[in-house]
Write an enzyme that holds these catalytic residues in place. Structure first.
Site, PDB file in Angstrom:
ATOM      1  CB  SER A 119      -1.031  -0.495   0.905  1.00  0.00           C
ATOM      2  OG  SER A 119      -1.963  -0.676   1.056  1.00  0.00           O
ATOM      3  CD  GLU A 126       0.095  19.730  -7.832  1.00  0.00           C
ATOM      4  OE1 GLU A 126       1.159  20.899  -8.159  1.00  0.00           O
ATOM      5  OE2 GLU A 126       0.747  19.057  -7.297  1.00  0.00           O
ATOM      6  CB  SER A 127      -5.314  15.899  -5.004  1.00  0.00           C
ATOM      7  OG  SER A 127      -6.131  14.971  -3.281  1.00  0.00           O
ATOM      8  CG  HIS A 132      -4.233  -2.445  -0.476  1.00  0.00           C
ATOM      9  ND1 HIS A 132      -3.398  -2.078   0.100  1.00  0.00           N
ATOM     10  CD2 HIS A 132      -4.683  -3.558  -0.953  1.00  0.00           C
ATOM     11  CE1 HIS A 132      -3.298  -3.598   0.944  1.00  0.00           C
ATOM     12  NE2 HIS A 132      -4.165  -4.065   0.023  1.00  0.00           N
ATOM     13  CB  CYS A 147      -7.087  20.176  -7.859  1.00  0.00           C
ATOM     14  SG  CYS A 147      -5.653  20.427  -6.882  1.00  0.00           S
TER      15      CYS A 147
END
Length: 185
Positions: A119, A126-127, A132, A147
């Site tokens: 994971s 930007e995020s 996983h 974004c």
């Protein structure tokens, strides 16, 4: 994770069901939950709607095809992939995706499970990109949410090449679509 935390996530530990199963919600269906009462933002914490349309505004909203929304979220499934148990390979794939997309890395964290699986998350200005993996079946579940000017679609070819995937399946969500428009009144 403790059982209390699992319960907080909406799982009925005794029966192994989720809230969605208990309430009969169908898989893949989008349900919009709205509170019974309107919750007003604290004064001084919001942005005036007219400020959102200012072309000189420097933010991370996406402006594409005449629409204004928070960001592009790709749900990506790597199918028939190799190397999905290799933490270093996943970290390199994250870095290559970030470069290809024109995003800005803030932090990467990965975790290798025993006997297999990884994971990880790359936190971006930007995020994020997250994953996983189930290497025993050649499957990797990636999230790519960006974004601003970043282009998450540029990461798809990177993932295909990084893991030699037989196929890469992608679903696109435009996060905050209509929310910004609604805020403009």
């Amino acid at each position: 994770m403790s059982k209390a935390n699992l319960f907080q996530l909406g799982m009925d530990l005794g029966a192994g069901t989720t809230h969605a199963e208990e309430t009969g919600l169908e898989r893949g269906r989008v349900i919009v939950f709205r509170p019974d009462e309107t919750i007003e933002p604290e004064s001084g914490t919001g942005v005036a709607p007219e400020a959102l349309t200012d072309a000189a505004r420097e933010d991370h909203f996406v402006r594409r095809d005449g629409r204004l929304y928070a960001g592009t979220h790709l749900i990506v499934e790597v199918v028939g992939g190799k190397g999905l148990d290799d933490e270093a390979r996943i970290r390199t794939a994250f870095l290559d995706c970030i470069e290809a997309a024109g995003a800005t890395l803030l932090h990467i964290h990965t975790h290798k499970f025993s006997p297999q699986g990884v994971s990880g998350v790359a936190v971006l200005a930007e995020s994020h990109i997250s994953v996983h993996t189930w290497p025993e079946i050649g499957y990797g579940a990636f999230d790519i949410f960006m974004c601003g000017e970043a282009n998450p679609w540029a990461a798809i070819g990177v993932l295909q090449r990084a893991f030699g995937a037989r196929e890469v399946r992608v679903r696109e969500l435009l996060r905050g679509e209509d929310v910004v428009t609604d805020a403009l009144g």
